[in-house]
Design an enzyme around this catalytic site. Structure first.
Site, PDB file in Angstrom:
ATOM      1  N   ASP A   1      -5.772  -2.010  -4.116  1.00  5.33           N
ATOM      2  CA  ASP A   1      -5.032  -1.036  -3.889  1.00  5.33           C
ATOM      3  C   ASP A   1      -3.834  -1.072  -4.885  1.00  5.33           C
ATOM      4  O   ASP A   1      -3.632  -2.273  -5.506  1.00  5.33           O
ATOM      5  CB  ASP A   1      -4.215  -1.165  -2.425  1.00  5.33           C
TER       6      ASP A   1
ATOM      7  N   ASP B   1      -4.777   9.898  -7.040  1.00  6.60           N
ATOM      8  CA  ASP B   1      -5.029  11.115  -6.277  1.00  6.60           C
ATOM      9  C   ASP B   1      -3.712  12.113  -6.038  1.00  6.60           C
ATOM     10  O   ASP B   1      -4.022  13.232  -5.690  1.00  6.60           O
ATOM     11  CB  ASP B   1      -5.652  10.561  -5.067  1.00  6.60           C
TER      12      ASP B   1
ATOM     13  N   ASP C   1     -14.041   1.458   3.820  1.00  7.60           N
ATOM     14  CA  ASP C   1     -14.317   0.071   3.129  1.00  7.60           C
ATOM     15  C   ASP C   1     -15.404  -0.700   4.448  1.00  7.60           C
ATOM     16  O   ASP C   1     -16.097  -1.203   3.901  1.00  7.60           O
ATOM     17  CB  ASP C   1     -12.828  -0.965   3.184  1.00  7.60           C
TER      18      ASP C   1
ATOM     19  N   GLU D   1       4.258   5.489  -3.513  1.00 13.54           N
ATOM     20  CA  GLU D   1       3.677   4.111  -4.164  1.00 13.54           C
ATOM     21  C   GLU D   1       4.416   4.385  -5.609  1.00 13.54           C
ATOM     22  O   GLU D   1       3.667   4.923  -6.610  1.00 13.54           O
ATOM     23  CB  GLU D   1       2.176   4.295  -4.211  1.00 13.54           C
TER      24      GLU D   1
HETATM   25  O1  LIG Z   1      -6.356   9.968  -0.384  1.00 17.56           O
HETATM   26  C1  LIG Z   1      -6.243   8.728  -0.921  1.00 17.56           C
HETATM   27  C2  LIG Z   1      -5.487   7.938   0.116  1.00 17.56           C
HETATM   28  C3  LIG Z   1      -5.204   6.628  -0.161  1.00 17.56           C
HETATM   29  N1  LIG Z   1      -5.498   6.133  -1.405  1.00 17.56           N
HETATM   30  C4  LIG Z   1      -5.354   4.735  -1.540  1.00 17.56           C
HETATM   31  O2  LIG Z   1      -5.871   3.867  -0.726  1.00 17.56           O
HETATM   32  C5  LIG Z   1      -5.069   2.672  -1.007  1.00 17.56           C
HETATM   33  C6  LIG Z   1      -4.727   2.080   0.471  1.00 17.56           C
HETATM   34  O3  LIG Z   1      -3.995   2.880   1.147  1.00 17.56           O
HETATM   35  P1  LIG Z   1      -2.610   2.512   1.942  1.00 17.56           P
HETATM   36  O4  LIG Z   1      -1.863   3.459   2.430  1.00 17.56           O
HETATM   37  O5  LIG Z   1      -1.959   1.270   1.270  1.00 17.56           O
HETATM   38  O6  LIG Z   1      -3.363   1.961   3.455  1.00 17.56           O
HETATM   39  P2  LIG Z   1      -3.672   0.412   4.000  1.00 17.56           P
HETATM   40  O7  LIG Z   1      -3.937   0.699   5.396  1.00 17.56           O
HETATM   41  O8  LIG Z   1      -2.594  -0.702   3.609  1.00 17.56           O
HETATM   42  O9  LIG Z   1      -5.194   0.196   3.316  1.00 17.56           O
HETATM   43  C7  LIG Z   1      -6.129  -0.735   4.001  1.00 17.56           C
HETATM   44  O10 LIG Z   1      -7.204   0.100   4.595  1.00 17.56           O
HETATM   45  C8  LIG Z   1      -7.463   1.268   3.874  1.00 17.56           C
HETATM   46  C9  LIG Z   1      -8.469   1.973   4.841  1.00 17.56           C
HETATM   47  O11 LIG Z   1      -8.031   2.227   6.094  1.00 17.56           O
HETATM   48  C10 LIG Z   1      -8.383   0.734   2.625  1.00 17.56           C
HETATM   49  O12 LIG Z   1      -8.816   1.879   1.868  1.00 17.56           O
HETATM   50  C11 LIG Z   1      -7.657   0.077   1.949  1.00 17.56           C
HETATM   51  O13 LIG Z   1      -8.134  -0.453   0.658  1.00 17.56           O
HETATM   52  C12 LIG Z   1      -6.962  -1.202   2.849  1.00 17.56           C
HETATM   53  O14 LIG Z   1      -6.119  -2.042   1.944  1.00 17.56           O
HETATM   54  C13 LIG Z   1      -3.792   3.032  -1.807  1.00 17.56           C
HETATM   55  O15 LIG Z   1      -3.849   2.241  -2.834  1.00 17.56           O
HETATM   56  C14 LIG Z   1      -3.859   4.409  -1.803  1.00 17.56           C
HETATM   57  O16 LIG Z   1      -3.203   4.698  -3.212  1.00 17.56           O
HETATM   58  C15 LIG Z   1      -6.395   7.129  -2.205  1.00 17.56           C
HETATM   59  O17 LIG Z   1      -6.542   6.499  -3.279  1.00 17.56           O
HETATM   60  N2  LIG Z   1      -6.689   8.434  -1.795  1.00 17.56           N
HETATM   61 MN   LIG Z   2      -1.639  -0.884   1.773  1.00 17.74          MN
END
Ligand SMILES: O=c1ccn([C@@H]2O[C@H](COP(=O)(O)OP(=O)(O)O[C@H]3O[C@H](CO)[C@@H](O)[C@H](O)[C@H]3O)[C@@H](O)[C@H]2O)c(=O)[nH]1
Ligand SMILES: [Mn+2]
Length: 730
Positions: A300, A139, A440, A110
């Site tokens: 996010d 994080d 979520d 990211e």
């Molecule tokens: O230990 C962690 C892991 C992830 N994140 C944040 O969580 C968000 C979502 O992560 P991402 O890898 O983009 O996962 P996605 O599958 O795209 O996310 C979807 O699915 C997640 C649940 O699985 C939700 O938390 C997200 O909000 C939702 O957009 C990002 O901004 C990460 O930076 C943290 O802050 N801490």
């Molecule tokens: Mn994402």
């Protein structure tokens, strides 16, 4: 306040055509029942095919049952529309404070430049800046991200007045300059140069792998990293980068700036950090000490604001005098700005956004999907619904508090420490729920089970745009996390099948089950995509012959189901090829992501495994991204998920070729085979056709995105062995 002249801040309309849809759905259901009757009636005539027959029957019972569940979100779809002018007329001076949480967790996947574009986009909302506070949770506790945020706080002084003066959209500088290349004026040029210079400085530091010393020594914030041992072992780093109360914190036009805070919560190896849920809970506490906005928006780090009115849209629901007080959160769809025309990974989530979430809205509201969601702080912190509930919008005025900024930082740090949550309800009854890879969805469900409603808001101009996965493995891994998390919800104490009974409506429970049962679909799908083809190879029919009237319900259900799905997809704005691609991804997800999710969940129950949060990368290398633009499927790496989908595809290819060879050799000809086993031929043939991009990856491609040769050999051997074993043993 419900005066006679009350005029609502939003309207709700039923989508037309529901009667037609219900008749159509009923006809499919009749077909499904006929299929079931056929299986029961002729089961005794099984002979050598008894086992295969029973398995198919089980799969068809499952598909029928799951299809019924998926009707809930299609039964009663509604659309919402907001009246923002009325909101301004009635509430302009008394808007609540809004705290915006942006989460990031890895500066490599990211990139900091992307993260701050998101931050800048939400700082530039059309909303009184004195009521806005933006918190970045990191994080990865990365100095690079912190440095990027420092740069952003300077650039914001130019960017925010620029956005407001020219009323531009979108307000993410990266997205804006990527889409507005030619209508330059002097002021635009100036801002663009400022932005590019900043971006270059940030990217230079990222490339270097560290923040240049002269920059570090110029800002006191960096000294916090002295105690840093590793990403998983450090103190809380907290910095109020812009203190909205500071009279010097003004943009270049002299207007107030939103408050901006950087937070890297404390991490210690012996404390589990609960991924994004842990980050969000730390943010909830820290922000309550600083700005304590009564509304919380969570995004996010890739999901920039694409519509500067979104806060006002959300407030039309939450501040509505009559219905607002029942509403816990307003969810916007997850949209993406890197979707190609025919989306080979089906990542636009089109059907979820345009059909399923609006459908659930009529039963009590959509799921909370983690990003683009406005919550009431009270509710997120565990408040249960009660009839007379009214939000006190202006409970504490940060702007007028006299706390010294350093003291405020110190006081807040303690709230983000590892031990703070020990023996508290955080993660259980308060804040986001812990222990589930989809924090979520489980949090939203527990909120709805406490009596609250939610709202789905899908304005014409998308409110948030993010980065969708750009390779097959990313897509499959993301869906493994989602389906695993959703399945765990089904088995958890919040289960929509059990616990939620009587707490949320039946329609909503079924809606949740559509997602919670994703993983379970894997078994029936695997069976259906392998066994009928193997029987075809052996020349054993498992479906009615062409001459039998029993073929009609099969043909009708298959045809009607797929025609319905195509129409749904096209109405949601997709293309025909996009739909076809979606069917392929549907197959791959079910046979790999969902299968692994199911296995891992079982292992978790018996204590052999723990679920992790694998972050989705938001950057792609040049060559791979060119292939993505050309819609060429990206494999590249080896993965057990690929072994499965490749093996299944090759079993089908071998069966199909074997069937043709036999038919030609035996002299009975293809026509006879087709008459006896029409559906098996069509099923196997369709599987071969849909797998074409996979065969290309296995055999014909030479670029880096192809399937590694070792995997080709492995899956070919496995497929051949399966076919031979089946021919010999059964
Ligand atoms: O230990 C962690 C892991 C992830 N994140 C944040 O969580 C968000 C979502 O992560 P991402 O890898 O983009 O996962 P996605 O599958 O795209 O996310 C979807 O699915 C997640 C649940 O699985 C939700 O938390 C997200 O909000 C939702 O957009 C990002 O901004 C990460 O930076 C943290 O802050 N801490
Ligand atoms: Mn994402």
């Amino acid at each position: 306040m419900e005066s006679e002249g009350y005029s609502p801040l939003f309207e709700t309309k039923a989508v037309k055509g529901r009667v037609v849809y219900r008749v159509f759905a009923a006809s499919i259901f009749v077909g499904i029942c006929l299929i079931w009757s056929y299986r029961v009636k002729f089961v005794a005539e099984g002979g050598g095919r008894r086992l295969g027959w029973l398995g198919l029957f089980a799969a068809e019972i499952w598909f029928g049952f799951y299809w019924v569940i998926t009707q809930a979100p299609r039964w009663n779809p509604i659309r919402r529309r907001t009246f923002k002018h009325k909101l301004s007329q009635r509430h302009e001076g008394e808007f609540p404070g809004v705290d915006i949480f942006v989460c990031t967790a890895d500066p490599e996947m990211e990139p900091p430049a992307m993260v701050i574009s998101t931050v800048l986009s939400v700082m530039a909302y059309d909303y009184p800046p004195e009521k806005l506070s933006v918190y970045l949770s990191d994080d990865a506790s990365s100095k690079l991200t912190y440095y990027a945020l420092m740069e952003a706080s300077q650039f914001a002084k130019h960017w925010i007045p620029f956005c407001k003066k020219f009323n531009i959209q979108p307000r993410s500088p990266a997205a804006y300059f990527a889409s507005h290349i030619d209508h330059q004026g002097k002021e635009v040029d100036f801002i663009q140069t400022l932005y590019k210079d900043m971006e270059n400085r940030i990217n230079y530091a990222v490339k270097l792998g560290r923040v240049p010393d002269e920059i570090q020594s110029s800002s006191k914030g960096f000294s916090q990293w002295e105690s840093y041992a590793s990403r998983k072992d450090h103190n809380t780093f907290l910095q109020i980068v812009i203190d909205g109360r500071d009279p010097k914190a003004k943009d270049v036009e002299g207007s107030v700036l939103p408050t901006l805070v950087y937070l890297a919560r404390e991490k210690r190896p012996r404390y589990f950090h609960n991924f994004k849920a842990g980050a969000m809970n730390a943010l909830l506490r820290v922000s309550s000490q600083i700005s304590n906005g009564q509304i919380i928006l969570n995004v996010d780090c890739d999901m920039y604001s694409n519509n500067s009115d979104a806060i006002r849209d959300a407030l039309c629901f939450l501040m509505d005098e009559e219905k607002g007080h029942e509403i816990a959160y307003v969810q916007f769809p997850q949209l993406f700005d890197n979707i190609t025309k025919n989306e080979i990974y089906a990542s636009s989530l089109r059907v979820i956004n345009e059909v399923e979430l609006p459908g659930l809205d009529s039963f009590g509201g959509p799921l909370y999907i983690g990003t683009g969601c406005f919550h009431r702080r009270d509710v997120l912190c565990g408040k249960k619904y009660s009839k007379g509930y009214r939000n006190d919008w202006n409970s504490k005025d940060y702007r007028n508090s006299g706390d010294d900024v350093n003291e405020l930082e110190e006081k807040s740090k303690h709230l983000a420490s590892c031990s703070y949550e020990e023996n508290t309800e955080w993660g259980k009854e308060m804040g986001l729920r812990y222990g589930c890879p989809v924090e979520d969805v489980i949090t939203g469900l527990s909120i709805q089970s406490q009596g609250w409603k939610s709202i789905y808001c899908n304005p014409e101009r998308g409110a948030f745009l993010g980065v969708a996965p750009t390779s097959l493995i990313q897509t499959l891994v993301q869906h493994k996390r989602w389906s695993e998390g959703d399945l765990q919800i089904l088995l958890s104490r919040y289960s929509p099948a059990r616990y939620a009974r009587g707490k949320i409506s039946l329609g909503l429970r079924m809606g949740y089950c559509t997602f919670c049962l994703w993983a379970v679909n894997s078994l029936a799908t695997l069976y259906y995509s392998i066994i009928p083809s193997l029987y075809l190879l052996r020349g054993i029919p498992l479906f009615p012959q062409v001459s039998s009237p029993w073929l009609i319900p099969f043909t009708y259900v298959i045809f009607a189901k797929y025609a319905g799905s195509l129409v749904e997809y096209l109405l949601a704005g997709g293309t025909i090829l996009g739909w076809w691609n979606e069917q392929r991804i549907w197959l791959y997800k079910r046979t790999s992501s969902y299968l692994f999710a199911l296995i891992d969940t079982v292992l978790k129950i018996i204590g052999l495994s723990d679920s992790a949060f694998v972050i989705t990368a938001k950057v792609t290398d040049q060559e791979a991204s060119e292939r993505y633009e050309k819609e060429i499927m990206e494999f590249g790496a080896s993965s057990p998920m690929f072994t499965i989908i490749a093996t299944v595809s090759l079993v089908n290819l071998l069966c199909f070729l074997g069937m043709v060879k036999k038919a030609v050799e035996s002299g009975s000809g293809l026509v006879m085979t087709f008459q006896a086993m029409a559906l098996q031929v069509v099923l196997c043939g369709t599987l071969v056709v849909i797998n074409w991009p996979l065969y290309e990856g296995l055999f014909f491609r030479t670029d880096k995105g192809k399937i590694p040769s070792s995997l080709t050999i492995k899956s070919f051997t496995l497929a051949l062995a399966t076919c031979i074993a089946f021919s010999l043993l059964l």
